[in-house]
Each structure stands twice: as C-alpha cells, then as structure tokens.
Enzyme design. Sequence first.
Site, PDB file in Angstrom:
ATOM      1  N   PRO A 230      -8.891  -9.392   7.151  1.00  0.00           N
ATOM      2  CA  PRO A 230      -7.476  -8.961   8.338  1.00  0.00           C
ATOM      3  C   PRO A 230      -7.034  -7.714   7.677  1.00  0.00           C
ATOM      4  CG  PRO A 230      -7.745 -11.079   7.364  1.00  0.00           C
ATOM      5  CD  PRO A 230      -8.649 -10.799   7.213  1.00  0.00           C
TER       6      PRO A 230
ATOM      7  N   THR B 156      -6.936  -4.902   5.518  1.00  0.00           N
ATOM      8  CA  THR B 156      -7.457  -3.374   5.587  1.00  0.00           C
ATOM      9  C   THR B 156      -8.360  -3.365   7.599  1.00  0.00           C
ATOM     10  OG1 THR B 156     -10.078  -4.114   5.345  1.00  0.00           O
ATOM     11  CG2 THR B 156      -8.454  -3.394   3.504  1.00  0.00           C
TER      12      THR B 156
ATOM     13  N   GLY C  76     -11.957   4.593   2.738  1.00  0.00           N
ATOM     14  CA  GLY C  76     -10.494   4.000   2.809  1.00  0.00           C
ATOM     15  C   GLY C  76     -10.817   3.154   4.403  1.00  0.00           C
TER      16      GLY C  76
ATOM     17  N   GLY D 113     -19.722   1.356  10.403  1.00  0.00           N
ATOM     18  CA  GLY D 113     -20.469   0.384   9.802  1.00  0.00           C
ATOM     19  C   GLY D 113     -20.436  -0.805   8.991  1.00  0.00           C
TER      20      GLY D 113
ATOM     21  N   GLY E 108     -12.441  10.645   6.291  1.00  0.00           N
ATOM     22  CA  GLY E 108     -14.365  11.457   6.475  1.00  0.00           C
ATOM     23  C   GLY E 108     -13.888  11.686   8.069  1.00  0.00           C
TER      24      GLY E 108
ATOM     25  N   GLU F 265     -12.953   3.297  15.617  1.00  0.00           N
ATOM     26  CA  GLU F 265     -12.436   4.826  16.096  1.00  0.00           C
ATOM     27  C   GLU F 265     -11.432   4.192  17.391  1.00  0.00           C
ATOM     28  OE1 GLU F 265     -15.521   7.616  16.432  1.00  0.00           O
ATOM     29  OE2 GLU F 265     -16.526   6.247  14.919  1.00  0.00           O
TER      30      GLU F 265
END
Lengths: 210, 732
Positions: free
Chosen positions: B626, B628, B468, B510, B239, B699
């Site tokens: 951890p 991901t 993702g 999220g 995204g 981010e």
Amino acid sequence: MSDDRKRTIEKRPWSITRRAVLASGSAVGALAAFGLKTPAMAQETTPAAPAAFLPRVLVSFAVNGVTQDIDLDPRTSLLDALRETIGLTGTKKGCDHGQCGACTVHVDGRRVASCLTLAAQVADREITTIEGLGDDEALHPMQQAFIDHDALQCGYCTPGQIMAAVACVHEGHAGSEAEIREYMSGNICRCGAYPGIVAAIRNAAQVMEG
Amino acid sequence: MPTGPYAEIPRVDAYEKVRGRAIYGTDNNPSGVAYGAFVTATIGRGRITAMDLSEAQSIDGVRLIVNHEHTSDLQPARFIMQHGFAFQSYSPVLTPNVAYRGQPVALVVADTLESAIEAASRIRVSYEEHPFAATLDSERAEPVPQAEAATAWPIDDIVVGDAETVYADAAVKVDATYTMPTQHQNPMELIGTVAAWDGDHLTVYEGTQNAGACKFGLAEQLGIPPENVTVISPYTGGGFGQKNTMQSQQVLTAFAARELGRPVKVVVPRRQTFHDSSFRPATRQRVRLAADSAGRFTAALYDVDAQTSMHDFFQSEHADTAARHYGYGAFRSFTRLVRTDTPTPGYMRAPFEHATAFAIESAVDELAYEHGMDPVQIRLLNDTDTDIVDGLPHSSRHVSECLRRGAELFGWDRRTPEPRSMVAQNGDLIGMGVAIGLYAGSGGPNRASVRATRDGIIEISLGVHEMGQGIRTAIANVVARHLNVAPESVTAILGDTRGVPQMLTAGSWGSASSIPAAEAVCEALREALDALGTNAPEGASPAEILALADHDELSVEAATFAPGQNRDALGEIDTGHVAPSGPVYPDFITYSYAAHFVEVRVEQTTRRIRVPRVVSVFDCGRVLSPRTARSQAIGGVVWGVGGALREAGEVDPRYGGVLNADMAEYLVPVNADIGSIEVGFIDEPDPMVNRSGVKGLGEVVLVGVAPAITNAIYHATGVRARHLPVRIEDLV
Ligand code: FES
Ligand code: FES
C-alpha cells in the site's frame, strides 16, 4: 580480435603537451580568485591562446569531517571529485548543469550544486554529503522523515533532496507547505515524490527545531 | 494463509537510499577505470566524410578514440520489436552514417572525464549533408499505414460494426483533432554504462529495466557467448521506458574497455539523452464520436498519426486502448506511422495510453457538453462488461466504481456545469474536470528461486528490476505473508543476470509476472519444508523448520506463466527476449483503470494555470504494497501534470535535434507545481488474470490525468485545449 584492427586504434598514452589548455577561461579565473596553490599555472602565455598550465592542482578540503588532499585536473567539478576521486557516490549527477539538484551538498553548511562548483573552489572548506548526515547508530531526522513519509521512489534524487531539505530548514524556509515547495523547487524528482517530500520536511523541521 | 488486503510496510530499500548507499550503475568505480565522452553529429542526416583526430589526440590523458573506422567487427543492434534487444536497429558509430542530429559519431576515452570531454570537443568532423524530416509535419516525413508496415508482430486496424454510417446518421457528434508533441522520459539517473573485462568475461553495471536484453544483446553485438556477459543493475534511478532495452553507448563502452584492457565508464550527458534514446512520439489523433439521444456512444472513428523513425516501425497501440475506453456501438480505427529522421521513438510511461486518453476523454467531455450531460454520468452510462473488439468478458473492470468513489472524495456535486461559472474569492477561475484512464493488464513468464537458511535468511531471485516502483517492497510483503517471516528478513536479488533470467520490466507487467512466481516458489519451499517431516507447528517459519530438521538451508525453484502461455515462453526470457501476454487472453480481457478528478485555478489576468487538487482512484487488482503503491500513484499524477502543462520537446524542423535538451528548458513538474494529490484504490483482486490477483499500476496512474486537466481548464475558461502542453498563451 584481429591484429589488423588493433593497429587501427592507437593506444599510446598521448604525451603531455602545453596545448592542454582550459576549455573555458572562467575556470582559470576561478582558480586565481580562490587563491589556489597552482604550481601548475604556467608563466608563459602566447597572445592568441588562453593561459596554459600543467593540468593538475593540489586541493585540500574536508568531506564529512575527513581531510582530503587530492591531486586533480583543475576543471574537475566538486561532484566528480566526490564521486570519481574520493569514491563517495551518494551524491548524484542528474544534469551536470545546475538544473536538477541531484548533486546538492553542503559547503560550510550552505547548500550548493556540486556539479557547478569546481573542486578547486572549495579548498579549505567543509563539505557535507549524504554519507555524512547520519550514522549507523542514528539517522538524521530528515532521513528518518523521508523514510516515514515515503518521500522517494527510485531514490536517485533523494540524497540531493535530503541535503537541500536540511538546508531549507536551517535557512528558515520550512515555515509552511507553500514555502517548502518554493524553496525545494531546485530539486527535481522525476518520480514525483513531491507531496511526500513536503510532508517529510514539515515533520523533520519540528524534530530539528526541537 | 491470509488472503485479504496487504499490510502497509515501509519501503524496504528506503534506508539504503536515504543514506546514499544504494549503488546505481555508474556509481561503480572499478580500479583503473577510464572515462568516455561522445562526439555528436551536428547535421540532420548524412554521412561523415572526414574526421580530424589530431588535436584530440594531443590532449593529455587521452587513451583511445573509437569511430566508424574501428568498429567493423561489431554487429549492429537489433530492434526489440523485431525480436532483438535494442531500442532501435540503428547503431551509431558502427558506420559513417548520420541518421539524426545529435547521434554519437565517436567515443573518446581518457584517464579523466575532463580530458575526455575536452578531447571530444576538439574532434573536427566533416559531413556530406542529406535532406531530412525532423518532425511529424515535415515535408519529407513518410506516412505508412500501420496495417501495411512490415513488422514482427503486425497490428491491424480495428473494425467493429459500420462506424462510418452510424456516425454520419448520428444526432449528436463531435469531430476534433488532438495533437501532442514529442516528450522525453528524463529519469533522474542518466543513461550510463560501466564495462569491465576479466579475461574474456564482461561485467556491465548499468541502470536498466532489462538486464537480460543487455546481456544477450551485448553478446550478440560483441560476438561473444552470452554466458560471458554479466549485467548488474540492482537499482535503476528511474526508467520510465527510456531504459527498457539496450542503449547505443553500451556496446561502444564494452568495446572500448576491451580495446584498452581497462574498465571504462560512460555517463551520457543529459543533452545527449534527448538525442540518442527513445522518446514519446508526436501524435495527431482525430476522434469522431457519436451518441444517441440518451447519451450512449453509438460510434467512434479514431485516426492516429504516430511518429516513428526511418529505420524502425515503432508500432502504435493507441487504437487498442481507445477501443476499450467505452462500450461503443461501433468502432473503426485507422493508424499511420509517420517516418522521420530521428531515433526510434519508444515506450515512455503509458506510451500510447496517455495520448489516447487525451483524445478520447477530451472528445467525451466535448460530447457531454454538446449533449448537456454531466461528464461523470456520461462515462458511467457508457461503461461496459464486454469487450467490443473481441467479445470477451473483462476479468475485472471497476472503472465505474473508481468514478463513483472519486466523485465522492472530490466533491463533484459541488461543481456547477457551466464554463466560467465557478470563481474563487481572489478572482481565479475554478475548473473541475474528470477523465478515466486504462492500461493493458499484461503478464508474462517468470522464473524464481529461493534459498532459506537456518539463520533466518530468505533470499529470493526474480526476473524483475527495481526502478522506484517499489517491487522490492512488494516482494518482501508477499514473501513475508507466504512464509510467515518478517519482511526485513527477505532479500530480493533483482536486475542481476547472475540470478534467474531477467525479463524486461515495463508495460506495467512487473508485478503481474514476478509476484505469481514469488508465490509459486514460496509454495514450493513450503512443500520442500513439509517433506522434511519435522511435525513443526502450524505457521512455523522456514528457519524453525530447518532447525528442527537439522538442515542448514534449502533452495527451490519455480516458474510461472500468464494465462494461455506455456513453457515455450520461458525459452524467450532465457534468451533475453520479452514474452508478455495480454491484455487479450483466451477467455477474457484484462485492463487496469483510473478515474481522475482535477481542480484547476486559472488566474484571470495572467492566465496562469495551477493544479491545486487532484483526486484519483485506481483499480489495479490486489494492492501488494500500500505505501509504495500510493507513492507510485501520486508520482503518476505528477507525470500527468507535466504531460498536460509542461512537457514538450522543441524541434526546429530546419535543423532537427531537440532545442530544449536540458532540465532547465524541457520543463518537468517541480515541487511548487504540485498541490494536494489524494489517491485511493479499489483493492479487489482480479479473479482470473493471475494467482496473485494483481494487475498493473505504474502506467495507468498517469493515464487520463492530462484530459482531466484540460477538461477542467475548459470548465474554468470555456477554452478547449486540443494541443498539449497547455500554456498561458493558449488561454489568452
Ligand atoms: S547534477 Fe548538479 S544540479 Fe543537476
Ligand atoms: S525518487 Fe526518483 S527521481 Fe526522485
């Protein structure tokens, strides 16, 4: 919905017309070059226009070992034929221009960008897609290695990466990390899973080469 | 229940993904589906005067052509930052207007994609052309002081102390302007919609970060009740902010499907995604930074020009982050929004912070050299416990620890400070650079429901999307720990409006919004299971307890909010809106942090820049998954490499639009561009921001990579890059 507005939109199926010509002359060339049965190819042409033909073609090829006889618009890419006609949506569209690798499949064992390949070009060829790589009993070593090294995030580029990776090993281009990076650079991963992809290929290459 | 670091588990949806079985939005092929293709505007701004459809209509298989003459019943979209649902307030094809080059002006729907594309190419459009401003620097571009911009949630300039005077009197100072071009998110999954009507009920399949906004926004634009719209988006193929609200094609696709009485699929071609979706705005940032003789930052003046569109104010939050980089003695910002004839820019991953860090962290490096101080030391010296803007304590701030640990892992002590002082055996110039990054620690409300069965199924529904980042894996890990079950037994229903309300997944909130809800609903389930009175042994699983109680299944619900929020926030997400909170909470302030250490190699003759090695350490609170998290962090660094060395939208001011609108010419990093990336985590739970101790990660991982690279380039070459991306020609 007002009746008025309905009238403004014409819904008739536009009649088939000889004016349905190819947008690109190269596709005509490709059809001829691949010796297609093109019942549709029209005999008469006008001097000013490219060759016109009825817009369907019958093509037969094998996908993951299953023969597919399909009736297609001859401009259909192999990618769209797989996804929209045959219903194998594991192969992805990321650019439709041969620039990203998301659509990578094997044609007779070689990796190709299916978006740049007309479905009509692969008549009588063997196609392998991600769905044909492993089965419910056992994953292909490359699929397992992608899981083990977390060589993916969103997963959208992953089918293309895995198909390219398998070919990369078969081509003998997985000898070093630098070589893998070079030969996998046609497959963009916007999530940036590259280090995991390289590690997975290193690992799978050992398993594949026994 | 254990509370320590989480165990590493495999990505729970990796199996589906490596088999090509994960179903993304436009993988859906409802029976009878027709295909749409857009006609796009070929002028920079103006109005359609005529559209000749005759040739297009004669194409075999064409079923419908939608243009502005047919769409008068559709309501225009409303901008998300004006309490709407869309990335901008401007809706192409709803009027004869052209607001920017490349916007759709008509949608052709046909039996096949090939016919639709051909027919679209045969529509002749006549225009009345108007003058336009395509770039930040265009003559007609209109700067508006942000503090005066009419917006739903105004943002003021920041003033702390008398920064002007302190700066004027300072002994050591830097005054530099840093510029960045537009950048485009380019997730690999193209924007696209499949719309299917069943009577008066619309089902939309779409890769999105915001199924809730799509549901309510479509209902509003189509004039139907929201309960008649279902949006299904279990997997989003990346995204990065592009898919965080409604896109232009959605309402048109749904409209076409309703008109035709058959499902319609529209996959927006890559070229068009550059022209009719959000992007990172171009910026011009001037930093004036002053320090005392010890190297303490006494004042910072920060002026930002950030691009927006003519139709919306895409607000800049650059200054909010800049003010939190360090404990400056005084700070003053001045932000202008510069209106251009483009789509409304938007939230491309680390939308402001990536640019802010480039400016601030470059200026800090320049000041460190000015002062003769080590770049790591000057950063450690200027760390702060208290937020200079609001005077609040940080709930957790481990940026110094990130710097110290990163320096050690990287081997910073091997660096010699002089530019051009490190040369490799093959003659390449070696440069080593450092920068920090920070990103707001937001949270928000979330609803959750969970169903546990006697057969061992745990089905949890949360308002969050898997794109993702690995949220499905994090949820499985958390639920498994809280319910004492195996992660594989947990099924998470996400991005699906048939479950709990789906709030926008963005802003790195999220996890911070959904994981506390997951924990709360697990706790509620535990209580409900206890109430069955089975005397089950300590640590029994829900299935075991249900079996003892002879119950087939049990379902419970819960809701959580961020600090300072109450149930009103639920009303927002229940109606498809966003309701984030933070980073400034009533009693504290929360940010995530990064420290990046980069080694570059610059070839002496070609000036080619390589990035063979990056070490990055992050403070994102508790790490939930951890494996991901590590991948997400590596991916963020890859984005930083792209942002620093590759990515730029090329705009010809005479024509508008984007010249390099494809994956061959808009360069993103490929495998051969990426070397070794080592990442580490502090993994200290934040004690205040939420019950799970989790701050954002998605981010901050990219924030500061670009200046670490440009600082390394300076160290290697002595050339200070103040414009991104840095290319060979900049170093010649
Ligand atoms: S979709 Fe074929 S290469 Fe991108
Ligand atoms: S995993 Fe998302 S693009 Fe590669």
